[in-house]
Scaffold this motif. Structure first.
Motif, mmCIF file in Angstrom:
data_model
loop_
_atom_site.group_PDB
_atom_site.id
_atom_site.type_symbol
_atom_site.label_atom_id
_atom_site.label_comp_id
_atom_site.label_asym_id
_atom_site.label_seq_id
_atom_site.Cartn_x
_atom_site.Cartn_y
_atom_site.Cartn_z
ATOM 1 N N UNK A 157 -1.703 4.430 -6.639
ATOM 2 C CA UNK A 157 -1.830 4.548 -5.187
ATOM 3 C C UNK A 157 -3.011 3.764 -4.647
ATOM 4 N N UNK A 158 -4.147 3.810 -5.355
ATOM 5 C CA UNK A 158 -5.317 3.044 -4.921
ATOM 6 C C UNK A 158 -5.034 1.543 -4.946
ATOM 7 N N UNK A 159 -4.411 1.090 -6.039
ATOM 8 C CA UNK A 159 -4.095 -0.334 -6.153
ATOM 9 C C UNK A 159 -3.107 -0.768 -5.068
ATOM 10 N N UNK A 160 -2.056 0.003 -4.859
ATOM 11 C CA UNK A 160 -0.999 -0.371 -3.916
ATOM 12 C C UNK A 160 -1.515 -0.337 -2.476
ATOM 13 N N UNK A 161 -2.321 0.661 -2.132
ATOM 14 C CA UNK A 161 -2.824 0.770 -0.761
ATOM 15 C C UNK A 161 -3.701 -0.428 -0.407
ATOM 16 N N UNK A 162 -4.604 -0.795 -1.311
ATOM 17 C CA UNK A 162 -5.478 -1.939 -1.044
ATOM 18 C C UNK A 162 -4.680 -3.227 -0.888
ATOM 19 N N UNK A 163 -3.678 -3.416 -1.752
ATOM 20 C CA UNK A 163 -2.864 -4.634 -1.665
ATOM 21 C C UNK A 163 -2.060 -4.670 -0.369
#
Length: 731
Positions: free
Chosen positions: A515-521
């Protein structure tokens, strides 16, 4: 009976996805708007006649020129222009030349007449006959006007005069004419000018008979030289007519005061502005149709150009239309409150509720654009008490109020934020009303001002309350994944998240990092980062069905895949996206979240078990048996979650991750998925894939940063004293 609900659902789905449903909705909305505003633009017809007494003040509904009054003023201006006269300086020289021509003609005729010497000896010279012939020749040579004005006696006198006397007479007469005509001679004082000739021709060397002839010739030549100039007079009259200001009947102008008798002038003005019940005027109906056409055209163009779900999702477009219709109805109903006679009561309209709902359900950009539509429609709906078909003043208030509703809400979903936004809208409404009152000169008393401000403040609070009440219905009825809904789903106390945490803790931790990776991207690409985060939280919920078959949940357990065939392992692993999608559907989760869970592996190959299975057989197995059945990611958010899922799992399995190793691995994962065609059904671009890689590298560097390696002695000492930093460093 069991199949009927399914068929009805399928029927409704087909109706929503029909290609012409948006066109039908636009047409229905146009008809609705036309009917709502029709009563505001229909010209008022008065049953009134000459000599009637007016029951009320009658004002003009339009601005129009009173052409009859304008024509009368122009005619009067033309009559007041005096004829223009000019002094013709060249007339003196011209008339002097005519005098010379007369004398030259006399001399020529005398020269041509026979003399005594020319007669035969046998014939007697007829002097009188010669004079008669000469007189005839002169009169023939002269124009009819000249010969008729000069008497025969004068011509005969000149014919009988010697050449030397004629030369003297010519010069004297010509000079006299030139001298007299050097002064201004008007038509009414022509005789006075001619009388001057008798005084000026006073030559003693000529006979009285010749002098009289000279006077007659001179008086004949003198004409008026101060003459009427038709061209300049017409030009002055045209300028005078053009300088007359048109007589205008202004919009709102008082035509007849209550108690006045309708006279001819007032009756003509009432007819001119279309207030008399004489004939049906179709122009307002056509104008309203064009007005609605413009509004619908603007709405469609903006929606087609905007990158929102309203463009492609008919359900969302229907929801947008419903919000628009509800607010329009609110404006129509509250517009009638002005008929109650309460000052400023019309400002209670909660128009900001529409933009608040659109901000929460769709996005702020659509809400801002719709603010302009609300204000434009409101100018017509609130025109019933005015003389005009457009109430621009109220349109300004509606625009400011609706814009404030969109801007101050800032897509927040909490009730406290909604109430705070309502309070701010109320403040802006009060300022807008004060602005209008001050510009108009503050002609109201303080009690009336209080009613104005109270209505405006109530409007803001009512908009917030109305938004809180309607929002759940729209979210539920149209399956809107609003910000409030996403934040609610991200709550760790949600039953499904608690299920993942308790039954598959490794999967839960994996999902949080994804979730952290996807949100930032997503935020780097301008996509919905909150949707990506929440979708990542639930993307592996299917693993809760058999949690120990997934390595992140095998902390203290043997790997069960070591005891079963690769084909069975494949079946268990491949089933988790679809088990998760079914579980999400059971819990009535939004379809966007379900799609992310179902699509996050696409049709990728289960490489480990594929190669393991090939080691046990002689003939290579087809890859299709070990691929996920799909579908592939259908949008950018699903693509980003799929990449983040693979990246997080791969990086976590690295023994000693370094920035260079992580960068190489991330690029390889994206390249493999791209070559495998996993992004073919989405609109993601190579540049966006590069941005996704950069974003994930930045996030991973913060997660897997380099740690200090403690000496063994320090590690042992730390353990003896309960220091766990060494363990954390190895985790």
């Amino acid at each position: 009976m069991a199949e009927q609900p399914k068929s009805l659902k399928q029927w409704w789905k087909e109706i929503k996805q029909h290609r012409y449903i948006k066109t039908i909705l636009v047409l229905l909305t146009a008809i609705f708007l036309y009917l709502m505003m029709l009563s505001n633009v229909i010209p008022e017809q008065l049953d009134i006649h000459l000599s009637d007494v007016a029951d009320e003040d009658i004002r003009s509904p339009i601005t129009i020129e009173n052409s009859q009054a304008t024509d009368e003023l122009q005619a009067e201006a033309v009559r007041n222009v005096e004829p223009n006269y000019v002094l013709k300086q060249g007339y003196a020289e011209t008339q002097g030349g005519r005098v010379n021509d007369i004398f030259e003609l006399i001399m020529q005729v005398k020269k041509d007449q026979p003399t005594v010497d020319d007669a035969d000896e046998e014939d007697e010279f007829d002097e009188e006959g010669v004079l008669e012939e000469s007189l005839t020749s002169v009169k023939d040579a002269l124009s009819s006007g000249t010969s008729n004005q000069l008497s025969d006696a004068t011509i005969l006198t000149l014919l009988e005069t010697s050449d030397s006397q004629l030369v003297l007479a010519k010069e004297a007469t010509s000079n006299t004419v030139f001298e007299v005509m050097s002064e201004r001679i008007e038509a009414n004082n022509l005789e006075e000018a001619k009388d001057q000739v008798d005084e000026l021709i006073n030559i003693s060397t000529v006979s009285n008979k010749l002098r009289d002839a000279m006077v007659e010739v001179a008086q004949f030549a003198i004409i008026p030289n101060y003459v009427y100039d038709r061209d300049s007079t017409e030009r002055l009259r045209e300028e005078a007519a053009e300088n007359v200001e048109p007589v205008m009947i202004r919009e709102g102008q008082l035509l007849v005061q209550q108690g006045d008798v309708i006279n001819n002038e007032a009756y003509a003005q009432l007819r001119l502005v279309g207030l008399l019940d004489e004939s049906l005027n179709f122009y307002p109906y056509i104008g309203l149709g064009l007005f609605v056409l413009i509004l619908m055209g603007m709405m469609l163009y903006f929606i087609q150009e905007s990158n929102t779900t309203v463009r492609n999702n008919n359900s969302h477009f229907l929801m947008y239309i419903l919000v628009f219709v509800i607010v329009t109805c609110l404006m129509k109903v509250t517009s009638y409150t002005e008929l109650l006679g309460v000052v400023g009561i019309g400002y209670v309209v909660p128009v900001a509720a529409g933009t608040m709902l659109l901000t929460l359900l769709l996005n702020t950009r659509i809400a801002l654009f719709t603010s302009v539509l609300f204000a434009t429609v409101g100018t017509v709906l609130y025109s019933q008490e005015g003389a005009s078909s457009f109430n621009v003043t109220f349109g300004f208030y509606l625009l400011i109020s609706s814009l404030a509703g969109a801007l101050f809400l800032n897509t927040s979903n909490r009730i406290t934020r909604l109430l705070r936004a309502g309070f701010l809208v109320a403040c802006i409404n009060v300022i807008a009303v004060l602005t209008l009152l001050f510009i108009k000169g503050m002609q109201n008393n303080w009690i009336e001002v209080g009613f104005h401000l109270g209505s405006a403040a109530f409007s803001g609070v009512a908009a917030a309350v109305l938004t809180i009440g309607l929002l759940p219905f729209f979210e539920t009825g149209f399956s809107i994944l609003s910000v409030s809904k996403l934040i609610e789903l991200s709550n760790p106390n949600h039953p499904l998240l608690r299920k993942i945490l308790t039954e598959a803790p490794g999967t839960y931790h994996h999902s949080v990092v994804v979730g952290n990776l996807a949100e930032a991207a997503c935020e780097r690409l301008g996509e919905n980062g909150l949707l990506a985060r929440v979708g990542a939280y639930y993307h592996d919920v299917g693993k809760t069905k058999r949690p120990h078959f997934f390595i992140e949940n095998q902390l203290r357990h043997d790997n069960p895949h070591d005891k079963i065939s690769p084909q069975l392992s494949k079946t268990i692993i491949i089933s988790h996206p679809y088990d998760g999608a079914d579980l999400l559907r059971e819990h009535k989760m939004p379809k966007e979240i379900v799609e992310i869970a179902e699509q996050h592996h696409g049709t990728s190959l289960l490489k480990y078990f594929y190669h393991k299975a090939n080691q046990e057989v002689e003939q290579p197995l087809p890859e299709s048996q070990f691929r996920y059945p799909g579908p592939k990611p259908q949008n950018k958010v699903a693509c980003i979650v799929a990449i983040a899922d693979s990246v997080e799992a791969a990086v976590r399995s690295m023994p000693k991750p370094t920035p260079d190793k992580i960068e190489t691995l991330v690029n390889k994962i994206i390249k493999d998925k791209l070559e495998d065609g996993q992004f073919d059904e989405s609109e993601i671009t190579l540049r966006e894939l590069n941005d996704i890689a950069l974003s994930m590298l930045e996030t991973l560097k913060g997660t897997f940063h380099q740690r200090i390696e403690y000496p063994d002695e320090i590690k042992k000492g730390g353990k003896e004293h309960g220091d766990t930093r060494g363990n954390n460093g190895r985790d």
